[in-house]
Design a protein around this motif. Structure first.
Motif, PDB file in Angstrom:
ATOM      1  N   THR A 584     -21.551  45.845   8.405  1.00  0.00           N
ATOM      2  CA  THR A 584     -20.961  45.439   7.112  1.00  0.00           C
ATOM      3  C   THR A 584     -21.384  44.043   6.662  1.00  0.00           C
ATOM      4  N   GLU A 585     -22.320  43.436   7.359  1.00  0.00           N
ATOM      5  CA  GLU A 585     -22.628  42.026   7.096  1.00  0.00           C
ATOM      6  C   GLU A 585     -23.109  41.780   5.661  1.00  0.00           C
ATOM      7  N   GLN A 586     -23.860  42.704   5.103  1.00  0.00           N
ATOM      8  CA  GLN A 586     -24.339  42.514   3.742  1.00  0.00           C
ATOM      9  C   GLN A 586     -23.178  42.466   2.747  1.00  0.00           C
ATOM     10  N   TYR A 587     -22.152  43.289   2.996  1.00  0.00           N
ATOM     11  CA  TYR A 587     -20.966  43.272   2.134  1.00  0.00           C
ATOM     12  C   TYR A 587     -20.282  41.914   2.181  1.00  0.00           C
ATOM     13  N   TRP A 588     -20.096  41.374   3.396  1.00  0.00           N
ATOM     14  CA  TRP A 588     -19.363  40.120   3.551  1.00  0.00           C
ATOM     15  C   TRP A 588     -20.144  38.940   2.988  1.00  0.00           C
ATOM     16  N   VAL A 589     -21.454  38.933   3.169  1.00  0.00           N
ATOM     17  CA  VAL A 589     -22.264  37.848   2.596  1.00  0.00           C
ATOM     18  C   VAL A 589     -22.228  37.906   1.071  1.00  0.00           C
ATOM     19  N   LYS A 590     -22.270  39.107   0.537  1.00  0.00           N
ATOM     20  CA  LYS A 590     -22.190  39.272  -0.910  1.00  0.00           C
ATOM     21  C   LYS A 590     -20.839  38.793  -1.429  1.00  0.00           C
ATOM     22  N   LEU A 591     -19.763  39.117  -0.689  1.00  0.00           N
ATOM     23  CA  LEU A 591     -18.425  38.678  -1.078  1.00  0.00           C
ATOM     24  C   LEU A 591     -18.332  37.156  -1.045  1.00  0.00           C
ATOM     25  N   ALA A 592     -18.914  36.554  -0.007  1.00  0.00           N
ATOM     26  CA  ALA A 592     -18.905  35.089   0.078  1.00  0.00           C
ATOM     27  C   ALA A 592     -19.662  34.474  -1.083  1.00  0.00           C
ATOM     28  N   ARG A 593     -20.749  35.109  -1.475  1.00  0.00           N
ATOM     29  CA  ARG A 593     -21.530  34.611  -2.607  1.00  0.00           C
ATOM     30  C   ARG A 593     -20.707  34.645  -3.897  1.00  0.00           C
ATOM     31  N   GLN A 594     -19.909  35.721  -4.063  1.00  0.00           N
ATOM     32  CA  GLN A 594     -19.064  35.832  -5.248  1.00  0.00           C
ATOM     33  C   GLN A 594     -17.987  34.757  -5.256  1.00  0.00           C
ATOM     34  N   LYS A 595     -17.417  34.479  -4.084  1.00  0.00           N
ATOM     35  CA  LYS A 595     -16.332  33.499  -3.988  1.00  0.00           C
ATOM     36  C   LYS A 595     -16.841  32.071  -4.181  1.00  0.00           C
ATOM     37  N   MET A 596     -18.036  31.775  -3.671  1.00  0.00           N
ATOM     38  CA  MET A 596     -18.519  30.398  -3.629  1.00  0.00           C
ATOM     39  C   MET A 596     -19.368  30.033  -4.833  1.00  0.00           C
ATOM     40  N   GLY A 597     -19.851  31.023  -5.556  1.00  0.00           N
ATOM     41  CA  GLY A 597     -20.635  30.722  -6.744  1.00  0.00           C
ATOM     42  C   GLY A 597     -22.117  30.627  -6.450  1.00  0.00           C
ATOM     43  N   PRO A 598     -22.945  30.660  -7.497  1.00  0.00           N
ATOM     44  CA  PRO A 598     -24.396  30.703  -7.326  1.00  0.00           C
ATOM     45  C   PRO A 598     -25.008  29.411  -6.803  1.00  0.00           C
ATOM     46  N   ASP A 599     -24.281  28.297  -6.896  1.00  0.00           N
ATOM     47  CA  ASP A 599     -24.837  27.012  -6.468  1.00  0.00           C
ATOM     48  C   ASP A 599     -24.651  26.751  -4.979  1.00  0.00           C
ATOM     49  N   LYS A 601     -25.027  26.878  -0.947  1.00  0.00           N
ATOM     50  CA  LYS A 601     -26.190  27.013  -0.073  1.00  0.00           C
ATOM     51  C   LYS A 601     -26.112  28.310   0.729  1.00  0.00           C
ATOM     52  N   GLU A 602     -27.272  28.881   0.981  1.00  0.00           N
ATOM     53  CA  GLU A 602     -27.340  30.167   1.669  1.00  0.00           C
ATOM     54  C   GLU A 602     -26.731  30.088   3.070  1.00  0.00           C
ATOM     55  N   LYS A 603     -27.035  29.017   3.801  1.00  0.00           N
ATOM     56  CA  LYS A 603     -26.505  28.895   5.166  1.00  0.00           C
ATOM     57  C   LYS A 603     -24.982  28.896   5.169  1.00  0.00           C
ATOM     58  N   LYS A 604     -24.378  28.165   4.200  1.00  0.00           N
ATOM     59  CA  LYS A 604     -22.924  28.090   4.141  1.00  0.00           C
ATOM     60  C   LYS A 604     -22.332  29.440   3.745  1.00  0.00           C
ATOM     61  N   MET A 605     -23.018  30.142   2.855  1.00  0.00           N
ATOM     62  CA  MET A 605     -22.510  31.442   2.407  1.00  0.00           C
ATOM     63  C   MET A 605     -22.456  32.443   3.565  1.00  0.00           C
ATOM     64  N   VAL A 606     -23.511  32.483   4.377  1.00  0.00           N
ATOM     65  CA  VAL A 606     -23.497  33.451   5.473  1.00  0.00           C
ATOM     66  C   VAL A 606     -22.462  33.064   6.521  1.00  0.00           C
ATOM     67  N   LYS A 607     -22.241  31.777   6.709  1.00  0.00           N
ATOM     68  CA  LYS A 607     -21.206  31.351   7.650  1.00  0.00           C
ATOM     69  C   LYS A 607     -19.816  31.766   7.171  1.00  0.00           C
ATOM     70  N   VAL A 608     -19.558  31.535   5.889  1.00  0.00           N
ATOM     71  CA  VAL A 608     -18.257  31.902   5.336  1.00  0.00           C
ATOM     72  C   VAL A 608     -18.085  33.416   5.368  1.00  0.00           C
ATOM     73  N   GLY A 609     -19.141  34.150   5.007  1.00  0.00           N
ATOM     74  CA  GLY A 609     -19.078  35.607   5.064  1.00  0.00           C
ATOM     75  C   GLY A 609     -18.783  36.102   6.466  1.00  0.00           C
ATOM     76  N   HIS A 610     -19.422  35.484   7.453  1.00  0.00           N
ATOM     77  CA  HIS A 610     -19.177  35.843   8.845  1.00  0.00           C
ATOM     78  C   HIS A 610     -17.728  35.560   9.242  1.00  0.00           C
ATOM     79  N   ALA A 611     -17.224  34.402   8.806  1.00  0.00           N
ATOM     80  CA  ALA A 611     -15.846  34.037   9.152  1.00  0.00           C
ATOM     81  C   ALA A 611     -14.850  35.017   8.546  1.00  0.00           C
ATOM     82  N   MET A 612     -15.096  35.435   7.312  1.00  0.00           N
ATOM     83  CA  MET A 612     -14.195  36.397   6.670  1.00  0.00           C
ATOM     84  C   MET A 612     -14.237  37.745   7.397  1.00  0.00           C
ATOM     85  N   ALA A 613     -15.440  38.174   7.790  1.00  0.00           N
ATOM     86  CA  ALA A 613     -15.560  39.442   8.510  1.00  0.00           C
ATOM     87  C   ALA A 613     -14.831  39.376   9.849  1.00  0.00           C
ATOM     88  N   LYS A 614     -14.957  38.230  10.524  1.00  0.00           N
ATOM     89  CA  LYS A 614     -14.299  38.076  11.822  1.00  0.00           C
ATOM     90  C   LYS A 614     -12.781  38.101  11.668  1.00  0.00           C
TER      91      LYS A 614
END
Length: 621
Positions: A584-599, A601-614
């Motif tokens: 489900t990682e692609q779903y969570w990274v996409k969700l993090a991108r929606q929450k954090m906005g287009p500006d 950073k990619e590294k932070k988005m994947v970390k936040v997405g991972h944290a939400m999934a966990k």
């Protein structure tokens, strides 16, 4: 920045560039008054600047000499430890630790692969090896072979196998690095490992190449042919395009002086012997200083033939090839396959974005037909059921064993993004640029998904992840790929996995050794400052890194808790967190991108997405 060790792309040039700039400023021409023999204030200033520059040059020269002596002393210390080995000891061992720029060679008489040397960088320290590790193909097992008086630790060397006297492994050159990765020593020594007697022998022959790494060496008839490479010091660097031949009968070096226009100096190129006894040179990397503080790198894509007119007469010629050529890259690995075909695997293409370099890594295969002078991409045919499906397609021609295809291909490259989860929870986003001819390789996977076999059957498990500086060997027509590295942001991942593919069938990759996530250690600059020099082949302490990441996860978990009540992908019964995240990682990274906005950073988005999934997984347990 992409670290492509052995290709001359390293950090640490600032000191040399500053010195050169100061030297040029200090050494500017004298005033007209000085030319007339009159001593003016301006002349005195110039003279003073010249004296200062001379003192600086002398100081830098002394420092460089001391650094060289320090490295030689460190190498000698390691050799003293190696000298304590008095007998041959062979012991079973787990798969080798992660590394790159080692050599992997096929035993000429046994079903074995021989791994020697290499390096590992954990973000803080550089480790060099001179281990000799043997992979038993039939048993799928590793053994460590301790032999007295081995070559010193090194990487970016060259090793070739000669089938005589029970088999010989010839090793030339390479480099040694200080633990901080700031000082380098380039070897110019030649060694041979007698595989039957299991003994190392240093061959001392004059007239050989200068110390270097990133060179290439092949066997041509009864000679070792060596081309290119580079050398760097504290003040400067140089790339080579010279050619040397070592006679395996007389044990003598000869510097060849071919006629014609030679390739530009380079390292990390593709060197292969043709059926007629000529030498092929393709690609490589070099850089040159274009002004004071600026170095310009070049990815070479040209093709040259070193033709043997007679035993002592050689000629350079630039040639054009047909077919589908590899996309520009450095750090690719090479091997010789069946049916007079050499092959190229992986590599990286660096693209500058603002002040950073972002590398696009590859895991594709390109074949070069040495007889037909033709490139073509290695395309997976897939299982037999998939072959039948493709036969129904229009204009499908399979005129060669390697899967060469003449059908119409869609234009333009395609970027594919893959994500890998490390043991510490880091999500590694891998960008892979696939040229049009390789899109056919993806078809078997998409058909599998349509048939309902799922992501696991068609995902990362059936092919090596994109990488550079891997080790290749071919035995009985089977290609083996071990280790290498790739980068995610500022973090470098060094691999220790082993894959195999039958080059005759080109059906599917087989995983012989999976990457061990526990070996993925990365220490930031602020971590482990009090560590002493490490002499072994093991990585440093992971506790500081784990503590820091735990703190980040704790802070990010709070963000994930608010998402638990939304309609997220459900956790299946008894599903582990790593399995859930990979699904489900692609779903969570996409969700993090929606929450954090287009500006964001990619590294932070994947970390936040991972944290939400966990957080969601733990809340559903």
């Amino acid at each position: 920045m992409t670290f492509v060790w052995g290709l001359g792309k390293r950090p640490g040039w600032v000191g040399a560039r500053v010195f050169c700039a100061q030297r040029e400023e200090a050494g500017q021409g004298a005033s007209p008054a000085a030319k007339m023999g009159k001593k003016s204030k301006k002349e005195k200033k110039v003279k003073g600047a010249e004296k200062t520059a001379a003192k600086m040059e002398k100081k830098v020269s002394k420092r460089a000499k001391k650094e060289q002596e320090d490295l030689e002393a460190l190498i000698a210390e390691f050799q003293t430890l190696d000298a304590k080995k008095t007998q041959v000891v062979e012991t079973s061992c787990p798969p080798p630790s992660p590394r790159l720029n080692a050599s992997l060679s096929a035993h000429p008489e046994k079903d074995e692969l021989i791994l020697f040397g290499g390096e590992y960088f954990n973000g803080k320290k550089t480790f060099l090896y001179n281990e000799l590790l043997v992979y038993n193909i039939r048993k799928n097992s590793w053994a460590k072979l301790d032999i007295p008086n081995p070559p010193p630790r090194r990487c970016a060397h060259q090793a070739v196998v000669v089938a005589q006297g029970g088999g010989q492994l010839w090793v030339f050159g390479g480099e040694f690095a200080s633990p901080d990765g700031e000082q380098f020593y380039h070897y110019k020594d030649l060694w041979v490992l007698h595989l039957a007697s299991k003994t190392w022998e240093q061959i001392k022959a004059s007239g050989g190449p200068s110390g270097r790494s990133g060179h290439r060496m092949v066997v041509c008839k009864r000679q070792l042919i060596l081309f290119g490479g580079f050398h760097e010091s504290a003040r400067d660097y140089i790339y080579y395009n010279d050619v040397y031949a070592f006679n395996l009968d007389t044990f003598a070096w000869t510097k060849l002086t071919p006629s014609g226009i030679a390739p530009a100096p380079r390292s990390g190129c593709h060197l292969a012997t043709t059926p007629e006894g000529n030498i092929l040179v393709y690609g490589g990397y070099s850089k040159q200083r274009i002004k004071k503080d600026v170095d310009k790198g070049t990815l070479h894509t040209d093709l040259f033939l070193l033709k043997a007119e007679s035993s002592d007469k050689w000629t350079w010629a630039r040639i054009s090839s047909s077919g589908v050529k590899p996309t520009p890259r450095s750090g690719f690995s090479v091997a010789v396959g069946p049916s007079n075909r050499s092959l190229l695997f992986g590599g990286v293409h660096d693209e500058e974005e603002e002040e950073d370099l972002e590398g696009d890594f590859f895991n594709d295969i390109y074949f070069y037909d040495l007889a037909k002078n033709r490139w073509f991409p290695g395309q997976l045919k897939g299982p037999k059921t998939e072959k039948k499906k493709r036969r129904r397609g229009p204009a499908a021609k399979t005129g060669c064993e390697g899967g060469e295809s003449e059908e119409q291909l869609p234009p333009g490259p395609v970027e594919i993004v893959k994500e890998v989860v490390a043991e510490d929870g880091t999500i590694m986003t891998i960008k892979q640029v696939i040229s049009a001819p390789e899109l056919e390789l993806q078809d078997p996977e998409s058909e599998d998904e349509e048939d309902g076999t799922g992501d696991e059957a068609s995902g990362q498990q059936v092919e090596p992840c994109p990488r550079s500086n891997a080790m290749l060997a071919v035995k009985h027509g089977v290609l083996y790929v071990y280790g290498g590295m790739f980068e995610v942001g500022d973090r470098q991942f060094t691999l220790n996995d082993l894959y195999a593919i039958d080059l005759h069938k080109m059906e599917e990759w087989k995983v012989l050794v999976e990457m061990d996530p526990k070996t993925q250690e990365w220490l930031e600059d602020s971590e482990s400052d009090d560590e002493g020099d490490v002499e072994g082949a093991e990585g440093g302490d992971e506790e500081d890194e784990e503590e820091e990441e735990d703190e980040e996860e704790d802070s990010d978990d709070a963000e994930g808790e608010d998402e638990a009540e939304e309609d997220h992908p459900a956790v299946q019964p008894d599903e582990k967190y790593t399995d859930y995240l990979s699904r489900t990682e692609q779903y969570w990274v996409k969700l993090a991108r929606q929450k954090m906005g287009p500006d964001a950073k990619e590294k932070k988005m994947v970390k936040v997405g991972h944290a939400m999934a966990k957080a969601f997984h733990e809340g559903s347990a």
